[in-house]
Structure formats: C-alpha cells, structure tokens
Design a protein around this motif. Structure first.
Motif, PDB file in Angstrom:
ATOM      1  N   VAL A  57      26.976  -6.987 -16.074  1.00  0.00           N
ATOM      2  CA  VAL A  57      26.804  -8.083 -15.096  1.00  0.00           C
ATOM      3  C   VAL A  57      25.777  -7.928 -14.221  1.00  0.00           C
ATOM      4  O   VAL A  57      25.206  -8.762 -13.872  1.00  0.00           O
ATOM      5  N   LEU A  58      25.406  -6.572 -13.991  1.00  0.00           N
ATOM      6  CA  LEU A  58      24.100  -5.953 -13.314  1.00  0.00           C
ATOM      7  C   LEU A  58      23.060  -6.658 -14.098  1.00  0.00           C
ATOM      8  O   LEU A  58      22.001  -7.091 -13.340  1.00  0.00           O
ATOM      9  N   LEU A  59      22.918  -6.521 -15.386  1.00  0.00           N
ATOM     10  CA  LEU A  59      21.553  -7.069 -16.209  1.00  0.00           C
ATOM     11  C   LEU A  59      21.625  -8.628 -15.996  1.00  0.00           C
ATOM     12  O   LEU A  59      20.411  -9.022 -15.673  1.00  0.00           O
ATOM     13  N   LEU A  60      22.602  -9.428 -16.102  1.00  0.00           N
ATOM     14  CA  LEU A  60      22.711 -10.657 -16.052  1.00  0.00           C
ATOM     15  C   LEU A  60      22.134 -11.104 -14.489  1.00  0.00           C
ATOM     16  O   LEU A  60      21.140 -11.967 -14.405  1.00  0.00           O
ATOM     17  N   THR A  61      22.836 -10.723 -13.510  1.00  0.00           N
ATOM     18  CA  THR A  61      22.416 -11.080 -12.020  1.00  0.00           C
ATOM     19  C   THR A  61      21.118 -10.556 -11.939  1.00  0.00           C
ATOM     20  O   THR A  61      20.343 -11.387 -11.122  1.00  0.00           O
ATOM     21  N   GLY A  62      20.890  -9.374 -12.392  1.00  0.00           N
ATOM     22  CA  GLY A  62      19.565  -8.688 -11.953  1.00  0.00           C
ATOM     23  C   GLY A  62      18.266  -9.482 -12.442  1.00  0.00           C
ATOM     24  O   GLY A  62      17.202  -9.836 -11.771  1.00  0.00           O
ATOM     25  N   VAL A  63      18.504 -10.284 -13.584  1.00  0.00           N
ATOM     26  CA  VAL A  63      17.402 -11.107 -14.324  1.00  0.00           C
ATOM     27  C   VAL A  63      17.471 -12.217 -13.458  1.00  0.00           C
ATOM     28  O   VAL A  63      16.141 -12.731 -13.306  1.00  0.00           O
ATOM     29  N   PHE A  64      18.438 -12.950 -12.901  1.00  0.00           N
ATOM     30  CA  PHE A  64      18.174 -13.966 -12.216  1.00  0.00           C
ATOM     31  C   PHE A  64      17.457 -13.421 -10.746  1.00  0.00           C
ATOM     32  O   PHE A  64      16.755 -14.280 -10.370  1.00  0.00           O
ATOM     33  N   THR A  83      15.275 -11.413 -10.469  1.00  0.00           N
ATOM     34  CA  THR A  83      13.784 -11.031 -10.410  1.00  0.00           C
ATOM     35  C   THR A  83      13.057 -12.488 -10.624  1.00  0.00           C
ATOM     36  O   THR A  83      11.691 -12.472 -10.264  1.00  0.00           O
ATOM     37  N   PHE A  84      13.538 -13.580 -10.977  1.00  0.00           N
ATOM     38  CA  PHE A  84      13.028 -14.881 -11.009  1.00  0.00           C
ATOM     39  C   PHE A  84      12.397 -15.139  -9.543  1.00  0.00           C
ATOM     40  O   PHE A  84      11.484 -15.964  -9.479  1.00  0.00           O
ATOM     41  N   PHE A  85      13.126 -14.779  -8.608  1.00  0.00           N
ATOM     42  CA  PHE A  85      12.825 -14.942  -7.091  1.00  0.00           C
ATOM     43  C   PHE A  85      12.235 -13.934  -6.411  1.00  0.00           C
ATOM     44  O   PHE A  85      11.466 -14.395  -5.400  1.00  0.00           O
ATOM     45  N   PHE A  86      12.493 -12.835  -6.567  1.00  0.00           N
ATOM     46  CA  PHE A  86      12.104 -11.757  -6.033  1.00  0.00           C
ATOM     47  C   PHE A  86      10.546 -11.318  -6.097  1.00  0.00           C
ATOM     48  O   PHE A  86       9.947 -11.570  -7.130  1.00  0.00           O
ATOM     49  N   GLU A  87      10.064 -10.979  -5.065  1.00  0.00           N
ATOM     50  CA  GLU A  87       8.634 -10.749  -4.887  1.00  0.00           C
ATOM     51  C   GLU A  87       8.236  -9.274  -4.478  1.00  0.00           C
ATOM     52  O   GLU A  87       8.216  -9.118  -3.110  1.00  0.00           O
ATOM     53  N   PRO A  88       7.946  -8.551  -5.427  1.00  0.00           N
ATOM     54  CA  PRO A  88       8.010  -7.119  -5.179  1.00  0.00           C
ATOM     55  C   PRO A  88       6.548  -6.830  -4.572  1.00  0.00           C
ATOM     56  O   PRO A  88       5.803  -5.717  -5.133  1.00  0.00           O
ATOM     57  N   ALA A  89       6.144  -7.017  -3.307  1.00  0.00           N
ATOM     58  CA  ALA A  89       5.035  -6.630  -2.552  1.00  0.00           C
ATOM     59  C   ALA A  89       5.139  -6.563  -1.360  1.00  0.00           C
ATOM     60  O   ALA A  89       6.136  -6.966  -0.605  1.00  0.00           O
ATOM     61  N   MET A  90       4.436  -5.586  -0.628  1.00  0.00           N
ATOM     62  CA  MET A  90       4.306  -5.187   0.732  1.00  0.00           C
ATOM     63  C   MET A  90       3.432  -6.054   1.575  1.00  0.00           C
ATOM     64  O   MET A  90       3.347  -5.491   2.804  1.00  0.00           O
TER      65      MET A  90
END
Lengths: 543, 277
Positions: free
Chosen positions: A55-62, A64-71
């Motif tokens: 479940v972690l992998l499935l939700t995590g992939v979702f 990443t589609f929207f998260f922007e890893p920048a400061m």
C-alpha cells in the motif's frame, strides 16, 4: 469455410499447455504451488507488514505525481485560506496542494502515512512473535538479522518521509537530526555539512531526502524483503509442535489454492483497514503546523511512534557533558549517548541475539518447531525486559503530552521515566519468569491429574475434593497411568476442550463445523476412578 | 569650662571659626542636634505646604468601582488583602494589574482559586459578566493598568498574518492546534478551545500566571486581532478535513491509534482468517 467450434472449457488447459510448451514452467510451478505453509494466526503478522508496504508503494507513487521536492521559496496561493500569501518552500506548497487541491490527494497522503505507521507497527509485532516463539533459532538467524535491519531501514524510510512536507513538524525533526549528527565526536560536523550541503537547513536537504525516500530506501527495503521471503521459502516456515508435526516436516496447507486465496483476502483486509484509517482519522495536519521556520517550534512536536523511543531517551538523559582537554577543549554533548550510542547498542544486541542465546545454551541444532513462550522462561523474560525498556522510552518521548493531558507534573514524568527505565525492566523480567513457570506448572498439573471439572465431591470422612477428568483411559504396565511427556503444546484446561488443539467447535464468529463427538457430560463424572490423585493419568492428546 | 567660654563669646565669635577644642562627645551631640533641627524644619515645611492630612490618596470610587469593592471585600480579600495590596504567601498585590487581568482571571473562573497549586485552572465562572466588569473597574481605579478595549476585537483581521504570529508567539506552549501543552513542575499552557476573544486579548495584555506579557509595543492591537481571528476562526473551525482529529495532540496519539485500531483490527482479522480452515 468451416467454422471452428470454440470450446471455452478447454481454454485454460490449452493456454496453460501453450505456455508450458514455450517456457517449461510446469515442473517448477507445480513444486511452488504445492508448497505447504503451516497455518496459525500469529504467522500472518509479518504479512501485515508486507501488505502495508505494498500500500505504501501504491500510495507513494500517487504522491510523487504531485509532490515537488524543492526548497525554492514560493508564495502560497492555493485554496487553504489561512496560509494564502505566506512565503514557503515549494515542497510545503505542493504538500498543501496534495491535501487541498488534488482530487483524492488528502486520503492518499493519509493512507500513505497510516500505512507507514502500520508497516513499522507490524514489523515490531511480527518481531515479537518471532522472538517469543524462538523462530529465530538455527537455521533462521540470517532472516532474524534481515528482519531487524528491515526495522532500521523502515525507520529511515519513515524519517525521510516525515521530513519531506517541510512543515513545522518536519523541520523540527530535521533540526534534531542535524543536532544528533553534530553530536558525534570528530566526524559530526563533517557528516552534517555533507548531508545538508553546508549549514542547517541549507537548500538541498529536501531534494536529497526525496531521492532517498522514493528510490534508495525503498530499493533497499524491496531487496531486503525479497531476501527475507526467499529465505522463508528456502528454509520453510516454522510450525507449532503438535500431533504429526515434527522437526523434519511441515504440516499445513498448499500454497495453491487455499493459502494463496487466504493471503489475497488478507491483503484486501489490510488494504481496507488502511483505507478506513486514512479516510476516518486525520493524521499529521501539516496545514496547522505552517511552513518550517527555525524560530517556530510547536509544543507536542513529536516524531512518529517508532522514533519516539529516541526522543524519550533524549528527554530522560541527564545533561552530562564530557569535557576533554585537548587543544582548545573538546566537548562530547549529552545528546550523543541517547541518540547515537543507545541505538548502536540496540542494533548490535538485537541482531546478535540468536548467536548469544545459542552460545549460552550451547544449542547448535536445527530447530523447525516453535516453542511456547512459557517453555523458555529466560528468553521470554528477557523479551519482556526489552519491551519494558522500549515502552518506557516511547512513553517518555510523549511525556509532555501525557503530563499535560493527565495533569501530571512534567518533572515528575521525567523522573518517573528515569527511575522506571532502570527498575521496570528487571521487574518485568522477574514477573514474566514467574508467570512462565506458573503456566508450565499448571500444564503439568493437568497432565498429571486431569482436567478440573468444577464438581466438588465430599468424601465419607468429611473432606472435599474436586473431581478431575483424566486425559486418558490408558493404563501403564503396573496399573498406573503411563508417564506423560511434557511436549510443550496446548494442554486442555476445560472439559469442552478435551483432546482438542483448538476450540472444540471451530469458527470465529459462529460454528463452521459440528464437533466430532459430544463432550463428556459433566453430569456423570467418573468419580470412582479417582481414589488417589496419583492414579489419574493422562494420555497423549488426540486430534 | 570650655562650654561656658564659648557661650560667653557668643554666636559671632564661634562663626568666625576660631579653633575650638571640643570633646568628641560634644561634637557628636552637636551634630545630632543639628540633624534633628533640620528634620524638624523639613517636616514643618512639608506640613505647611503639603495638602492637608485629610486629603485622599485616591479619588472617590465610581458607582461601579464601589460595587466592585463590595464584591472584592467578600470574595477576594482573603488572599489579596484589604486594599488589594496582597497577602504574603497567599495572593499577589493587584495594584496596577489593571482591568484586563481581572477580566481574564475572573471571567474564566480561575479566580477565585479553589486552592493554592501550581497554576489556577479554568472553572465555571463564579461571577456574572456585569460583576466581572465591576471588579475590574475597582482594581482599575485602585491602581490603573492595562484594559481590554471595547468593540469587535477581530475587526479587519488577516488570518494569514494571525497564523504566522500564532506559530511564532503562541505555538511553543499552546501547541500548533491551540490544544495546550505542559510546562515545568505541573504548570501548563491551557487549551485555547474555551477562550473568548476578550479573554485571549486580556491574556496577551496581562500575561496571566506563566504566560509572558505581549504588550501593545510587542504585538500591536491589530496583530492581536489577527491572532484572535486565527485562533477563533481557523483553529476552532478548521473542520478537520482529514477526519477525526485524535485530539490534535501530534504524532503521539497517532502512534496510539495505529496500535489500538490498526493492529488490533488486523490481529482479529488474522485470527479470523487463520480460523477458516
């Protein structure tokens, strides 16, 4: 042209034959599908961890589609009004967008977080099962070590994920992590500046933690989990002792269809529980914590539960600084001991435990049968001791919340934790040890004298005795019941459990089968057969 | 016989500064006499020029102040003393605390205290709003101090500024959610959930118990309005989009929930599935 008749019934066999013609998989697959797994509820605890990882992998992939890893600093302009116009990092802004503007984003985020907590909780519960039943013994020490490492890698995965939203809570956690790294003598400052790309917080840490969180750590987890499961396949699963179960066989169900179907069903249940929690219980309301700023530290800033024991050890540690007069003077801060040395000792002790125990007991044989916790009092007591230690630390990690909500002085909580950390584990050891011996004793009593019926008989001389139902009618060579072995398995303690390995009537919510025979009626107890306690024997339990 | 000679020579002769040999005792006596004379002079002058002995230290109390004093003399005097000057070991002086402090403490039921402990806690208030106002008026007239302004205390508030100020100034003790938190030795920052606009304003202004004072030069009245609006409109009416908020105590209750709900449910599920054979 003649139309060929389509035979639906022959389709599976035909296609299977076609596949086997090309890949020659029938032989290995038959072996695999016929593999037998022993069945017991406690063997499913590890699966909870496995399924929550999926479940972690499935939700995590979702996510990443929207998260922007920048400061990079942006001005928030999304739909959460109380933060509109606030400068924040792109990471935090995108986390807010996931929570408020992405369809289904909030439940995905919450499911991801809940399944992370569940993953770690299931690992710990599974680990306790393996520990207390002795499943880690030879030949399975490697799998024990891998399991312990999985906890620590999961710990890393959790911590990197906790840091990503870049809200007030993440930043506070990162600040503490940087302080812990800095407390390491000699190399601390170098390690810290390499990780953060200079002084905390820098501008790179979110991107680095992101790639660690979505690639490196999960990669490691997948690799370790694969080896873990592969070893369970190769070394076969342990089983409880019982009739027909020996150290050399495995009694259970075939992989296909029953075991596979059950596991599939259980995956659905785990998924469902996580989805329910994600939908019903709010977790980590990042919008209330606000963007991370160094001068904002909220009360009740805690790590997730599996890190809380380190927070607790830090809170309990007295402020002992060690000054080393070299050069201009060198200080080892008190933080070093509870957050670097203590986890180091815990990793060492937990991974090495199988070897320590084997060495102490001089036991180097293969063990495929489990032991009941009561049958190995020393190990069970050590486990209880470790558990008490861990629980005191974890509760101390939340001691401000406990102090506030239960109206206890925070100072009292701290001192209670300090004293409890030292005296509760030995007390837990002693009590557990005595409980194990007591349970064993009771088993032996039943084996020797039979099951208590609850029927009190008055003898002609006025004494009262309880009537016992012997476990067997067998007689030894001298008329006395044969000497009975203590086999370390369930002994019937109640009349309606006589001779059963489980409840006489099976089924969880309602009976799914009729008992094979009616239990002995308590109205007609065989009272005459028991003039002396010693004369009542018990036989091997029957299935 | 020196003294006789001196006396005969008269004042002038002595003022001319002719060296006079006097004993140490006489010199001291003379100094004392002169000091006494000077004090008498100063005192006499004060008596002449100062307002009359019957003049009042305080202007007469207003009607509300008098009502407040009547309430004070019944309910507060034991610990705060007859003239609100405080009683050693029981209660502090109220001179100069202002109506804001009275309003906060009395309207939230903290005063009158049930007993001496680490910190007074919120109780059902013992006085009506009108009585609270009268008590505040009395203390205000006694020694002055900060007062809560009348009117809408959230007028023109900016939620986003309020949130930022709340996180910087308040969340350290009252927590991100306003749910409160522990301080040392049994003291605590209370939950903000039951607090009214005026109570929050009064608390910032007067710094009750362990709370620091946030005077108007630190947080301006406009910023106070922002903070109040953030607490009242965002924290209390957030609606918890994620579901049941588990008390908003941070990750500690989340950890509890995963064991009590998640693990318990799944252990029962595994018992059930393993039982199906």
């Amino acid at each position: 042209m003649k139309r060929r008749k389509f035979d639906a019934a022959a389709l599976p066999a035909k296609s299977a034959r076609a596949v086997d013609d090309r890949f020659q998989v029938a032989t290995p697959l038959r072996k695999l599908l016929n593999k037998v797994f022993p069945d017991h509820w406690s063997f499913l605890l590890g699966e909870i961890a496995l399924f929550s990882f999926i479940v972690l992998l499935l939700t995590g992939v979702f996510l990443t589609f929207f998260f922007e890893p920048a400061m990079t600093e942006v001005i928030y302009n999304g739909s959460y009004a109380p933060l509109r116009g606030t400068p924040m990092s792109a990471a935090y802004a995108s986390s807010l967008d996931i929570s408020f503007d992405v369809r289904g984003g909030l439940i995905m985020r919450q499911m991801h977080h809940w399944s992370a907590l569940l993953f770690m909780a299931a690992i710990v519960v599974h680990m306790l099962r393996v520990f207390f039943t002795g499943a880690f013994r030879k030949p399975r020490e490697t799998n024990w070590i891998i399991g312990s490492l999985l906890f620590w890698v999961g710990f890393l995965a959790g911590f990197t994920g906790y840091s990503l939203p870049d809200d007030g809570l993440s930043g506070t956690g990162l600040r503490i992590a940087s302080a812990i790294i800095l407390s390491i003598p000699v190399i601390g400052s170098w390690v810290s500046s390499s990780i953060f790309g200079g002084e905390f917080p820098g501008t790179i840490i979110i991107s680095r933690f992101f790639i660690a969180h979505v690639l490196l750590v999960p990669g490691l987890l997948v690799a370790l989990i694969s080896v873990h499961l592969g070893l369970v396949f190769k070394q076969k699963h342990t089983q409880w002792p019982g009739p027909g179960r020996t150290n050399e066989n495995v009694v259970g169900e075939r992989m296909f269809p029953r075991y596979a179907l059950k596991q599939g069903g259980f995956f659905m249940v785990v998924f469902g529980v996580i989805a329910l929690m994600g939908g019903l219980f709010q977790i980590n309301p990042i919008w209330l914590f606000g963007p991370y700023e160094a001068w904002v530290v909220s009360a009740a800033s805690q790590p997730d539960w599996y890190v809380m024991f380190l927070d607790g050890s830090t809170r309990l540690m007295p402020g002992w600084e060690i000054h080393i007069p070299i050069g201009n003077g060198y200080v080892i801060p008190p933080l070093f001991w509870p957050t670097v040395v203590l986890p180091g000792i815990l990793v060492g002790l937990s991974t090495m435990y199988p070897f320590l125990e084997a060495r102490r007991l001089k036991d180097y044989k293969h063990h495929n049968l489990l032991q009941r916790p009561r049958d190995v009092p020393a190990r069970t007591a050590v486990g209880a001791m470790a558990l008490a230690f861990y629980i005191v630390l974890t509760l101390s990690g939340a001691n401000d919340v406990i102090a506030d909500k239960f109206h206890i002085s925070l100072n009292a909580m701290t001192w209670g934790g300090r004293i409890g950390l030292l005296i509760l584990p030995p007390i837990a050891y002693y009590i557990t040890y005595r409980m194990c011996l007591g349970l064993q004793q009771h088993d032996r009593e039943v084996l020797a004298h039979g099951v208590e019926t609850g029927i009190i008989k008055r003898l002609p001389d006025g004494r009262f005795v309880e009537v016992h139902q012997p476990l067997t009618s067998a007689e030894g060579h001298d008329g006395h019941p044969p000497a009975l072995d203590y086999v370390g398995w369930v002994v019937p303690k109640k009349m309606n459990r006589l001779g059963a390995l489980g409840p006489a009537i099976r089924g969880f919510f309602y009976p799914i089968e009729k008992p094979a025979e009616a239990p002995v009626s308590p109205g007609h107890p065989p009272v005459e057969a028991r003039p002396e306690r010693e004369e009542i024997g018990s036989g091997e339990s029957r299935r | 016989m020196t003294s006789d000679n001196d006396r005969r020579r008269g004042l002038l002769a002595r003022l001319r500064g002719r060296p006079v040999v006097r004993s140490r005792g006489r010199r001291r006596l003379g100094a004392a006499v002169r000091l006494f004379a000077a004090l008498m002079l100063a005192g006499g002058a004060y008596t002449v020029f100062a307002p009359g002995v019957q003049a009042q230290d305080n202007p007469p109390l207003t009607a509300a102040g008098n009502e407040g004093k009547a309430l004070f003399d019944v309910s507060c005097v034991t610990c705060h003393g007859r003239n609100a000057q405080g009683v050693e070991g029981r209660g502090p002086s109220l001179i100069g605390v202002g109506a804001a402090s009275v309003e906060f403490q009395v309207s939230s039921g903290r005063m009158p205290m049930a007993r001496q402990e680490a910190q007074a806690m919120r109780k059902p208030p013992q006085f009506t709003d009108e009585q609270v106002r009268q008590l505040g008026q009395y203390i205000q007239e006694l020694g002055g101090g900060p007062e809560v302004p009348n009117g809408d205390l959230r007028e023109g508030a900016n939620l986003s500024t309020g949130g930022e100020l709340f996180r910087i100034n308040c969340s350290q003790c009252h927590a991100f959610s306003g749910g409160g938190g522990a301080l040392s030795s049994g003291k605590y920052a209370p939950s903000l959930a039951p607090a009214s606009d005026r109570q929050i304003y009064a608390a910032m202004l007067s710094g009750p118990q362990n709370m620091p004072v946030f005077g108007d030069n630190q947080i301006t009245p406009e910023e106070k309005a922002d903070i109040i609006a953030y607490i009242q409109e965002t924290l209390k009416h957030d609606g918890d989009p994620g579901g049941f908020n588990l008390g908003r105590y941070g990750p500690s209750t989340e950890g509890l929930a995963i064991f009590l709900v998640g693990i318990v449910a799944l252990v029962f599920a595994s018992l059930w599935i393993a039982g199906k054979s």
